[in-house]
Scaffold this motif. Structure first.
Motif, short mmCIF file in Angstrom:
data_model
loop_
_atom_site.label_atom_id
_atom_site.label_comp_id
_atom_site.label_asym_id
_atom_site.label_seq_id
_atom_site.Cartn_x
_atom_site.Cartn_y
_atom_site.Cartn_z
N ASP A 18 93.00 4.88 118.51
CA ASP A 18 92.18 5.78 119.32
C ASP A 18 91.18 6.55 118.48
N GLN A 71 87.94 4.64 117.86
CA GLN A 71 87.11 4.22 118.98
C GLN A 71 85.64 4.29 118.59
N GLU A 105 85.15 8.97 123.25
CA GLU A 105 86.44 8.39 123.60
C GLU A 105 87.51 8.66 122.55
N HIS A 161 89.35 1.39 132.69
CA HIS A 161 90.27 0.29 132.46
C HIS A 161 89.54 -0.95 131.97
N LYS A 165 88.97 -0.40 128.32
CA LYS A 165 90.19 -0.48 127.53
C LYS A 165 90.61 -1.94 127.34
N SER A 215 90.39 -4.20 123.70
CA SER A 215 91.52 -4.91 123.11
C SER A 215 91.20 -6.40 122.92
#
Length: 472
Positions: free
Chosen positions: A345, A348, A353, A447, A450, A454
């Motif tokens: 995190d 980021q 973020e 979402h 995110k 990934s």
């Protein structure tokens, strides 16, 4: 004869009623509202009020004791036997201070005219309230033409001779508002036109929003606006060791009723401090040590997952390219998943973020309080020793399935979406674009980001980084 009869009526009614009023009514007033700033309260004054009564035989000042034997002052009038009454009572000068909108609260009793014999046509059941603005006291003279009428005051309940016999008294409370006011102060005046009235108390006040701390910002005492619908905007000042959030300065609005409404913006603790209640405090030594350790263990292109000495030769351009495309080092040996996620995190790409310092400290506090979490291994699957050195496409052994990957990034709610679309392997997931992600029905932008972030991390792990470089 009429004058004598009037005097007898006033005296008999007044002294009888006043005893009941003071004993049964005065102490029952509502408690003082903390939002009020009182300018005048006749009930609180124990010496003579010495208001102006004109003519002199009209309103009469009476002293008495309440149920606690505390002296109080009140005024009464009962000129009901003669027509065309015009009896005035004027308060002393009231300085308004910072007020723009003034509240006048009157508590009084009024006799039912039908219960008084021989007063048909002369007895009234109302009186009038006036005010006059000035910049200073004007002496003890009273010129009716200078006064502005506020309202005619009527009783919700009047009492009869039977109520007197049963010692029942009916207290009326009326509140009127005046403003906006332009001068330094004002007088109030009461005009009797032929009623039997006991003016038990007069309270004059204005409202303000008392100082508070909200969102780490201090808002000072603020006087309400001049209109009923007024909202006074107030800028807050950050508490010690706090600063305004970027382009989001703290503001609140003071309502006409003295309540803070519509908070906008906020302050945040400066770097190195954490929020505790309404203040910012420096971190404790344990927080500093753990936070420092977290930063030292953060992703670094020149460290192997086991935190051994750097041993990778890459050109700076390729390192930057890998990071830009989402590559991050896997977790160090036995690193708890939660701590590794915190590291990711902090890496980021978009600054907004990344977690703020107080959020990092809060998460670390939770980990400290639960040592078992810190001892939890990263997972059951074997991680590659160094994906940057692996020239062959990796098999993503950090995750055993698409389902496990989604669970790790807390997006398991979309497991069925991936399965229905035929994404059954991590290799197929790694080739997805943002359009592919959106086509799965993932509509929330957060979402989407995110999941795509990934996927980009997966994709970065299959990059073939070639060429001579420098040690990093």
């Amino acid at each position: 004869m009429a004058a004598a009869s009037s005097a007898r009526t006033r005296s008999a009614w007044g002294w009888t009623v006043l005893g009941l009023v003071l004993g049964a009514l005065v102490s029952r007033g509502a408690p003082h509202d903390a939002k009020e700033v009182v300018l005048l309260d006749s009930k609180a004054q124990q010496t003579d009020l010495e208001w102006i009564s004109y003519p002199p035989n009209g309103w009469e000042e009476i002293s008495g004791l309440d149920e606690n034997y505390t002296p109080i002052r009140t005024y009464q009038v009962c000129q009901v036997m003669e027509a065309n009454q015009n009896n005035w009572l004027r308060t002393n000068w009231v300085e308004k201070g910072h007020a723009q909108r003034i509240f006048v609260e009157l508590k009084f009793t009024l006799r039912d005219c039908n219960s008084l014999p021989g007063v048909v046509g002369t007895c009234k059941e109302t009186f009038n309230l006036y005010y006059h603005e000035t910049d200073s006291e004007t002496g003890r003279g009273l010129r009716e033409s200078q006064y502005v009428k506020i309202d005619t005051i009527a009783a919700d309940e009047s009492f009869t001779q039977g109520d007197l016999g049963e010692r029942k008294m009916k207290l009326n409370t009326e509140v009127r508002i005046i403003g906006p006011l332009a001068r330094r102060g004002f007088y109030l005046a009461f005009q009797d036109v032929g009623a039997c009235i006991a003016l038990v108390s007069v309270k004059v006040y204005y409202k303000k929003c008392w100082s508070i701390i909200e969102n780490l910002a201090t808002f000072p005492d603020t006087v309400t606006g001049s209109e009923f619908s007024s909202l006074v905007e107030v800028e807050g000042a950050c508490v010690s060791d706090a600063e305004e959030e970027a382009e989001n300065s703290p503001k609140m609005h003071c309502s006409a009723e003295g309540e803070w409404l519509v908070p906008i913006g906020k302050c945040i603790c400066k770097a190195g401090f954490h929020q505790k209640g309404d203040a910012c405090e420096p971190p404790t030594p344990s927080r500093v040590r753990l936070a420092s350790s977290q930063h030292n263990q953060g992703p670094h292109p020149g460290r192997s997952p086991s935190n051994q000495a750097p041993c990778i030769l890459l050109s700076p351009c390729k390192v930057i390219k890998a990071i830009e495309e989402g590559y991050r080092l896997p977790a160090p040996m036995d690193c708890p998943p939660g701590l590794h996620q915190l590291m990711l995190d902090c890496w980021q790409k978009e600054r907004a973020e990344r977690p703020k310092f107080e959020q990092i400290v809060g998460l670390l506090d939770k980990m400290i309080r639960n040592p078992n979490t810190l001892k939890t291994p990263a997972g059951t699957c074997t991680r590659p020793i160094s994906p940057l050195l692996d020239q062959n496409p990796p098999d993503f052994s950090a995750f055993c399935s698409v389902s496990e990957w989604l669970e790790a990034i807390k997006m398991e709610r979309y497991r069925d979406n991936f399965t229905a679309a035929g994404y059954n392997s991590l290799q197929s997931v790694a080739r997805m674009s943002i359009e592919d992600v959106m086509s799965l029905g993932i509509s929330l932008v957060g979402h989407q980001k995110k999941v795509m972030s990934s996927i980009q991390t997966m994709r970065a792990q299959v990059l073939h980084l070639h060429g001579t470089g420098v040690q990093v």
